[in-house]
Design an enzyme around this catalytic site. Sequence first.
Site: not given
Length: 628
Positions: A116, A200, A235, A297
């Site tokens: 990421k 983040e 999440h 994907r």
Amino acid sequence: MIAKLLIANRGEIACRIMRTAREMGVATVAVYSDADAKALHVRSADEAVHIGPSPAAESYLVGEKIIAAAKETGAEAIHPGYGFLSENAGFAQAVIDAGLIWVGPKPESIRAMGLKDAAKGRMIAAGVPVTPGYLGEDQSVERLTKEADAIGYPVLIKAVAGGGGKGMRKVEQAENFAADLESCRREAKASFGNDEVLLEKWITSPRHIEVQVFGDAHGNVVHLFERDCSLQRRHQKVIEEAPAPGMDEATREEICAAAVRAAKAVDYEGAGTIEFIADASEGLRADRIFFMEMNTRLQVEHPVTEEITGVDLVEWQLRVASGEPIPVKQEELSMNGWAIEARLYAEDPAKGFLPSTGRLDHLELVGDRVETGVEERDDISPFYDPMIAKLISWGEDREEAIKGLLDSCLGTEVEPVRTNAWFLARLLAEASFREGDLSTGFIGENQDRLIDPPVASHALLQAAADELVSEQHSDDESYMLKSLRGLRLNRRPEHSVRLRVDGETQTVELSDQEVWEGYVRTLVREGDVRTLFENGAAFKVSSDRNEAGGATSAADGAILAPMPGKVIAVDVAEGDAVTAGQRLMVLEAMKMEHALTAPFDGTVTELSASTGGQVQVEAVLCVVEPSE
């Protein structure tokens, strides 16, 4: 076109891929572990190859065994589905090096988006807006703590590898950072073999918006519009829909264009998803939508995109992997109506969403579109994700789509495995959800109210009581299904019956004034013990003969294993003083970590669990003796 395809996956996604392959005249090969020897995806394939023991690390995650199975059966191509090895660039390269077709993006594209932090760097270069945070190489606790302080709390810790909510934690306060960082790293290492993280800034009014993209080997990239996946728990997406509520055409155009730029930046081929986090404090606005990550994907929620576009994404995957261009141009794609999907899990929301394993003795799934990898009498294994099915509904508008999905959840019947069907129904019935007021924090903020255990209606219990006292039981001890639609209760008001309902005694008065017009199905077995289904929930009901019922419970203070699993951390020792809510140990099961805590202030008097040990359900792991 590919003639024979091996699906390197299991469950509902393997069955989904096989369905399209069959329609295209493509032969299919399944792979399976010991636990899946009799699974639906194995029964559905033209051929099946055993690849090892039940743990995924010894079967579905062993690329060499999967490639060998393809060679053995003459399969030309491998489709990875989602999860397992689907985003493993090394496996993708090994498939290509073996002379096989990889149904997915090029390995270098997977690598570019797989971490990421590196992916966010590429997006910045491509002019795609990203969330403020820390992407640095210095992974020391000291540096990460300093950066978290600089960003400001709450802050999100996120594993740089993988997805699905693994290795991700929201940290509210500085004093919790170190412990949450340790937990994230441990979970990320176990799930992806990489314990590096990024930080983040936590968006205070977040919406999860993602865009389906598709590329081919001829340089073409298109988008298939957006999905909203804001309803999440830990999440993990729970309910997804397309299009996104409140999305205006100007914002849609900008976010979809950004997604196409992101895909082109890594020379993308095949199906992929660009995920964005939106600050929706003032509605959806293009200048407040930030890139989070790319999933290289097919997504779990791809059916909602298929439903509004009329596109079969698996068919596109097989055609593009065979060298064909994308079948249509961007201007030929359009949206029609609304689609919504819910993930039906084998879990008990009333008990902290603990996974529920076992045989599906009774399974009834209804809806416009049901994607599942199980049938009645199949098993839900403790070795894999506990998804039973995806329930998908389409409507001319959002209200119609929601109503269809709500009906599917209310009509779900599963026994004896517990499910989240009633929880999903509650979410769909929420006024704020109906109005499109969504947030990724909604479930967490309202969880206590949403997971209150369902209670059987008085009318339902009256129907059960009337049947129990008026019907001669069959001598046949096998399962029978009996419909109680519109059953009129015709006994006298003063007549009452004592019932055992989920182990508790209730007195029910039979009245000739009430008519039960709801939909109930009664599963009768072994005398008068039966399961009643109402609004997605299951209730065990029998007549109460003043007998002591139920299994003997552990003494107060005994900490029991809620499911089979592996102990990955023990935080206490015998003789330690503990406080209510203090973490005692961590159990890993069904790909998730579950913290076991002290029920009250006291002392650990017994400790039988040890790090690395395997435990069975309801095993006594430790005993806490309450303080005087």
